[in-house]
Enzyme design. Structure first.
Site, PDB file in Angstrom:
ATOM      1  N   ASP A  32       0.860  -1.183   0.000  1.00  9.33           N
ATOM      2  CA  ASP A  32       0.000   0.000   0.000  1.00  9.33           C
ATOM      3  C   ASP A  32       0.898   1.236   0.000  1.00  9.33           C
ATOM      4  O   ASP A  32       1.870   1.301   0.770  1.00  9.33           O
ATOM      5  CB  ASP A  32      -0.895  -0.047   1.252  1.00  9.33           C
ATOM      6  CG  ASP A  32      -2.045   0.956   1.204  1.00  9.33           C
ATOM      7  OD1 ASP A  32      -1.779   2.155   1.011  1.00  9.33           O
ATOM      8  OD2 ASP A  32      -3.199   0.540   1.375  1.00  9.33           O
ATOM      9  N   ASN A  88     -12.867  -3.356   3.319  1.00 10.14           N
ATOM     10  CA  ASN A  88     -13.953  -2.380   3.348  1.00 10.14           C
ATOM     11  C   ASN A  88     -14.865  -2.540   2.131  1.00 10.14           C
ATOM     12  O   ASN A  88     -14.384  -2.693   1.002  1.00 10.14           O
ATOM     13  CB  ASN A  88     -13.364  -0.962   3.348  1.00 10.14           C
ATOM     14  CG  ASN A  88     -12.453  -0.723   4.548  1.00 10.14           C
ATOM     15  OD1 ASN A  88     -12.726  -1.192   5.643  1.00 10.14           O
ATOM     16  ND2 ASN A  88     -11.357   0.006   4.334  1.00 10.14           N
ATOM     17  N   GLN A  95     -14.554   2.237   2.026  1.00  8.00           N
ATOM     18  CA  GLN A  95     -13.938   1.840   0.756  1.00  8.00           C
ATOM     19  C   GLN A  95     -13.697   3.081  -0.099  1.00  8.00           C
ATOM     20  O   GLN A  95     -14.611   3.904  -0.274  1.00  8.00           O
ATOM     21  CB  GLN A  95     -14.828   0.847   0.003  1.00  8.00           C
ATOM     22  CG  GLN A  95     -14.151   0.275  -1.247  1.00  8.00           C
ATOM     23  CD  GLN A  95     -14.982  -0.809  -1.949  1.00  8.00           C
ATOM     24  OE1 GLN A  95     -16.154  -1.043  -1.610  1.00  8.00           O
ATOM     25  NE2 GLN A  95     -14.375  -1.456  -2.925  1.00  8.00           N
ATOM     26  N   HIS A 101     -10.373  -5.419  -2.525  1.00  6.51           N
ATOM     27  CA  HIS A 101      -9.011  -5.627  -2.024  1.00  6.51           C
ATOM     28  C   HIS A 101      -9.077  -5.955  -0.543  1.00  6.51           C
ATOM     29  O   HIS A 101      -9.975  -5.507   0.159  1.00  6.51           O
ATOM     30  CB  HIS A 101      -8.113  -4.407  -2.270  1.00  6.51           C
ATOM     31  CG  HIS A 101      -8.698  -3.127  -1.779  1.00  6.51           C
ATOM     32  ND1 HIS A 101      -9.666  -2.445  -2.481  1.00  6.51           N
ATOM     33  CD2 HIS A 101      -8.472  -2.408  -0.660  1.00  6.51           C
ATOM     34  CE1 HIS A 101      -9.999  -1.353  -1.810  1.00  6.51           C
ATOM     35  NE2 HIS A 101      -9.298  -1.305  -0.697  1.00  6.51           N
ATOM     36  N   HIS A 103      -6.798  -5.709   2.926  1.00  6.86           N
ATOM     37  CA  HIS A 103      -5.611  -5.152   3.577  1.00  6.86           C
ATOM     38  C   HIS A 103      -5.014  -6.195   4.517  1.00  6.86           C
ATOM     39  O   HIS A 103      -5.737  -6.820   5.301  1.00  6.86           O
ATOM     40  CB  HIS A 103      -5.982  -3.949   4.442  1.00  6.86           C
ATOM     41  CG  HIS A 103      -6.583  -2.788   3.696  1.00  6.86           C
ATOM     42  ND1 HIS A 103      -5.852  -1.676   3.363  1.00  6.86           N
ATOM     43  CD2 HIS A 103      -7.841  -2.564   3.247  1.00  6.86           C
ATOM     44  CE1 HIS A 103      -6.653  -0.807   2.745  1.00  6.86           C
ATOM     45  NE2 HIS A 103      -7.859  -1.330   2.659  1.00  6.86           N
TER      46      HIS A 103
END
Ligand code: AMP
Ligand code: ZN
Length: 135
Positions: A32, A88, A95, A101, A103
């Site tokens: 990220d 999310n 989100q 995706h 995390h």
């Protein structure tokens, strides 16, 4: 299916460079760029799904296998003290990129991050009522 306007489609399929830490037929796992902590990674499906709601079950099952592998790698190579899995769905839930995706966030004692919620104090009746709704 890819979405030509989606940045995570482009990253997952190599059209935009990323710091890839793991890759297989289904996923690319990248760092990220706005990490919560050192090593914060994102598991990106190579196909475009908006969020959990349209994620096929076989991809949903594989994403957690990948999360486990990355979490163990973080334990081994970063020596982190814990790992948060965060995912999310929709704007109200935080989100911001509308390509599914997950995390994977390594945690370190005293890292100063807050990933959580303020606990409510429902009555027993309120808990009973919501349990009935969700059964
Ligand atoms: P979410 O709020 O769950 O949609 O998370 C989106 C995440 O994507 C955030 O943590 C961002 O820092 C991260 N992000 C946005 N753009 C990029 C990018 N180009 N490469 C890597 N991570 C990104
Ligand atoms: Zn996409």
């Amino acid at each position: 299916m890819k979405d030509s306007n989606c940045i995570f489609c482009k990253i997952a399929n190599g059209e935009i460079p990323s710091r890839t830490i793991e890759e297989n037929d289904m996923f690319k796992v990248v760092l990220d760029v706005g990490p919560a902590t050192k090593g914060h990674a994102l598991i990106l499906p190579k196909d475009h799904y908006t969020n959990l709601y349209d994620l096929p079950e076989d991809v949903a099952a594989e994403v957690y296998k990948t999360a486990k592998k990355i979490a163990l790698k973080m334990k081994e190579k970063l020596g982190c003290d814990g790992v948060n899995i965060v995912q999310n769905n929709e704007e109200a839930a935080g989100q911001t990129v509308f390509h599914f995706h997950m995390h994977v966030i390594p945690r370190y004692k005293d890292d100063g991050q807050v990933i959580g919620w303020k606990p409510g104090q429902p009555t027993a009746e309120e808990l009973d009522a919501i349990a009935e709704v969700l059964k």
